[in-house]
Scaffold this motif. Structure first.
Motif, mmCIF file in Angstrom:
data_model
loop_
_atom_site.group_PDB
_atom_site.id
_atom_site.type_symbol
_atom_site.label_atom_id
_atom_site.label_comp_id
_atom_site.label_asym_id
_atom_site.label_seq_id
_atom_site.Cartn_x
_atom_site.Cartn_y
_atom_site.Cartn_z
ATOM 1 N N TYR A 20 0.805 -1.225 0.000
ATOM 2 C CA TYR A 20 0.000 0.000 0.000
ATOM 3 C C TYR A 20 0.839 1.277 0.000
ATOM 4 O O TYR A 20 0.283 2.363 -0.056
ATOM 5 C CB TYR A 20 -0.904 0.031 1.235
ATOM 6 N N LYS A 21 2.143 1.169 0.097
ATOM 7 C CA LYS A 21 2.997 2.352 0.248
ATOM 8 C C LYS A 21 2.832 3.354 -0.893
ATOM 9 O O LYS A 21 2.797 4.561 -0.654
ATOM 10 C CB LYS A 21 4.464 1.949 0.386
ATOM 11 N N SER A 22 2.712 2.888 -2.113
ATOM 12 C CA SER A 22 2.568 3.820 -3.234
ATOM 13 C C SER A 22 1.231 4.563 -3.161
ATOM 14 O O SER A 22 1.159 5.752 -3.473
ATOM 15 C CB SER A 22 2.705 3.091 -4.570
ATOM 16 N N VAL A 23 0.172 3.882 -2.725
ATOM 17 C CA VAL A 23 -1.141 4.520 -2.592
ATOM 18 C C VAL A 23 -1.100 5.572 -1.476
ATOM 19 O O VAL A 23 -1.570 6.698 -1.650
ATOM 20 C CB VAL A 23 -2.234 3.470 -2.295
ATOM 21 N N ILE A 24 -0.523 5.211 -0.333
ATOM 22 C CA ILE A 24 -0.435 6.133 0.796
ATOM 23 C C ILE A 24 0.424 7.337 0.423
ATOM 24 O O ILE A 24 0.069 8.480 0.731
ATOM 25 C CB ILE A 24 0.115 5.408 2.040
ATOM 26 N N ASP A 25 1.542 7.100 -0.253
ATOM 27 C CA ASP A 25 2.391 8.215 -0.693
ATOM 28 C C ASP A 25 1.625 9.153 -1.620
ATOM 29 O O ASP A 25 1.748 10.375 -1.527
ATOM 30 C CB ASP A 25 3.644 7.704 -1.405
ATOM 31 N N GLY A 26 0.831 8.590 -2.524
ATOM 32 C CA GLY A 26 0.047 9.412 -3.435
ATOM 33 C C GLY A 26 -0.968 10.268 -2.697
ATOM 34 O O GLY A 26 -1.140 11.458 -3.006
ATOM 35 N N ILE A 27 -1.639 9.693 -1.706
ATOM 36 C CA ILE A 27 -2.611 10.448 -0.912
ATOM 37 C C ILE A 27 -1.918 11.593 -0.182
ATOM 38 O O ILE A 27 -2.389 12.732 -0.186
ATOM 39 C CB ILE A 27 -3.328 9.512 0.087
ATOM 40 N N LEU A 28 -0.789 11.301 0.449
ATOM 41 C CA LEU A 28 -0.086 12.326 1.226
ATOM 42 C C LEU A 28 0.507 13.410 0.329
ATOM 43 O O LEU A 28 0.552 14.581 0.711
ATOM 44 C CB LEU A 28 0.999 11.682 2.088
ATOM 45 N N ARG A 29 0.940 13.044 -0.869
ATOM 46 C CA ARG A 29 1.493 14.053 -1.779
ATOM 47 C C ARG A 29 0.402 15.005 -2.283
ATOM 48 O O ARG A 29 0.632 16.198 -2.421
ATOM 49 C CB ARG A 29 2.190 13.385 -2.957
ATOM 50 N N THR A 30 -0.790 14.476 -2.541
ATOM 51 C CA THR A 30 -1.878 15.365 -2.961
ATOM 52 C C THR A 30 -2.333 16.255 -1.805
ATOM 53 O O THR A 30 -2.799 17.366 -2.033
ATOM 54 C CB THR A 30 -3.081 14.576 -3.508
ATOM 55 N N ASP A 31 -2.182 15.763 -0.576
ATOM 56 C CA ASP A 31 -2.536 16.578 0.589
ATOM 57 C C ASP A 31 -1.631 17.796 0.728
ATOM 58 O O ASP A 31 -2.044 18.807 1.295
ATOM 59 C CB ASP A 31 -2.459 15.755 1.872
ATOM 60 N N LEU A 32 -0.423 17.723 0.228
ATOM 61 C CA LEU A 32 0.488 18.861 0.331
ATOM 62 C C LEU A 32 -0.030 20.074 -0.428
ATOM 63 O O LEU A 32 0.276 21.213 -0.066
ATOM 64 C CB LEU A 32 1.880 18.476 -0.187
ATOM 65 N N ASP A 33 -0.816 19.832 -1.475
ATOM 66 C CA ASP A 33 -1.376 20.931 -2.268
ATOM 67 C C ASP A 33 -2.700 21.447 -1.706
ATOM 68 O O ASP A 33 -3.159 22.511 -2.094
ATOM 69 C CB ASP A 33 -1.591 20.487 -3.715
ATOM 70 N N ALA A 34 -3.322 20.693 -0.809
ATOM 71 C CA ALA A 34 -4.617 21.077 -0.246
ATOM 72 C C ALA A 34 -4.414 21.931 1.007
ATOM 73 O O ALA A 34 -3.363 21.872 1.646
ATOM 74 C CB ALA A 34 -5.410 19.823 0.115
ATOM 75 N N PRO A 35 -5.427 22.717 1.367
ATOM 76 C CA PRO A 35 -5.346 23.450 2.632
ATOM 77 C C PRO A 35 -5.223 22.470 3.806
ATOM 78 O O PRO A 35 -5.708 21.333 3.730
ATOM 79 C CB PRO A 35 -6.684 24.197 2.697
ATOM 80 N N ARG A 36 -4.590 22.895 4.860
ATOM 81 C CA ARG A 36 -4.297 22.010 5.980
ATOM 82 C C ARG A 36 -5.551 21.351 6.563
ATOM 83 O O ARG A 36 -5.527 20.192 6.967
ATOM 84 C CB ARG A 36 -3.560 22.780 7.069
ATOM 85 N N LYS A 37 -6.645 22.072 6.626
ATOM 86 C CA LYS A 37 -7.880 21.518 7.185
ATOM 87 C C LYS A 37 -8.452 20.387 6.331
ATOM 88 O O LYS A 37 -9.313 19.637 6.789
ATOM 89 C CB LYS A 37 -8.944 22.615 7.327
ATOM 90 N N GLN A 38 -7.982 20.245 5.087
ATOM 91 C CA GLN A 38 -8.489 19.205 4.201
ATOM 92 C C GLN A 38 -7.545 18.014 4.091
ATOM 93 O O GLN A 38 -7.809 17.095 3.325
ATOM 94 C CB GLN A 38 -8.740 19.790 2.814
ATOM 95 N N TRP A 39 -6.481 17.997 4.860
ATOM 96 C CA TRP A 39 -5.555 16.868 4.824
ATOM 97 C C TRP A 39 -6.229 15.620 5.375
ATOM 98 O O TRP A 39 -7.113 15.683 6.218
ATOM 99 C CB TRP A 39 -4.307 17.166 5.646
ATOM 100 N N HIS A 40 -5.783 14.463 4.894
ATOM 101 C CA HIS A 40 -6.317 13.192 5.366
ATOM 102 C C HIS A 40 -5.762 12.861 6.756
ATOM 103 O O HIS A 40 -4.572 13.040 7.006
ATOM 104 C CB HIS A 40 -5.917 12.052 4.422
ATOM 105 N N THR A 41 -6.612 12.349 7.617
ATOM 106 C CA THR A 41 -6.161 11.799 8.887
ATOM 107 C C THR A 41 -5.793 10.336 8.645
ATOM 108 O O THR A 41 -6.150 9.757 7.610
ATOM 109 C CB THR A 41 -7.263 11.872 9.953
ATOM 110 N N ILE A 42 -5.104 9.729 9.585
ATOM 111 C CA ILE A 42 -4.733 8.314 9.428
ATOM 112 C C ILE A 42 -5.984 7.448 9.355
ATOM 113 O O ILE A 42 -6.019 6.449 8.628
ATOM 114 C CB ILE A 42 -3.775 7.858 10.550
#
Length: 62
Positions: A20-42
Motif C-alpha cells: 500500500y505504500k505507493s497509494v499512501i504516498d500518493g494520498i499524502l502528496r496530494t494533501d500537500l497541495d490542499a489546505p491544511r484543514k483538508q488533509w487526510h487523517t490516518i
C-alpha cells in the motif's frame, strides 16, 4: 560464534503496508497541495484503503 565477531546485518523484512505504500504516498502528496484543514487523517487513509480492497497480489483467484 566468537564474542569478537560482529553480527551479520539482516536485510529489512517486508511489512503488511508494503503493498500500500505507493497509494499512501500518493494520498499524502496530494494533501500537500490542499489546505491544511483538508488533509487526510490516518483514520481516513485507513478507510480509503479498506474500501479499495486488498492489493492484487492478495486477491484470491476465482
Amino acid at each position: 560464534m566468537s564474542q569478537n565477531q560482529p553480527r551479520k546485518k539482516l536485510p529489512p523484512r517486508a511489512t503488511a503496508l508494503d503493498p500500500y505504500k505507493s497509494v499512501i504516498d500518493g494520498i499524502l502528496r496530494t494533501d500537500l497541495d490542499a489546505p491544511r484543514k483538508q488533509w487526510h487523517t490516518i483514520t481516513r487513509i485507513f478507510h480509503r484503503l479498506v474500501t479499495r480492497g486488498p492489493p492484487a497480489c492478495h486477491r484470491r483467484a476465482r
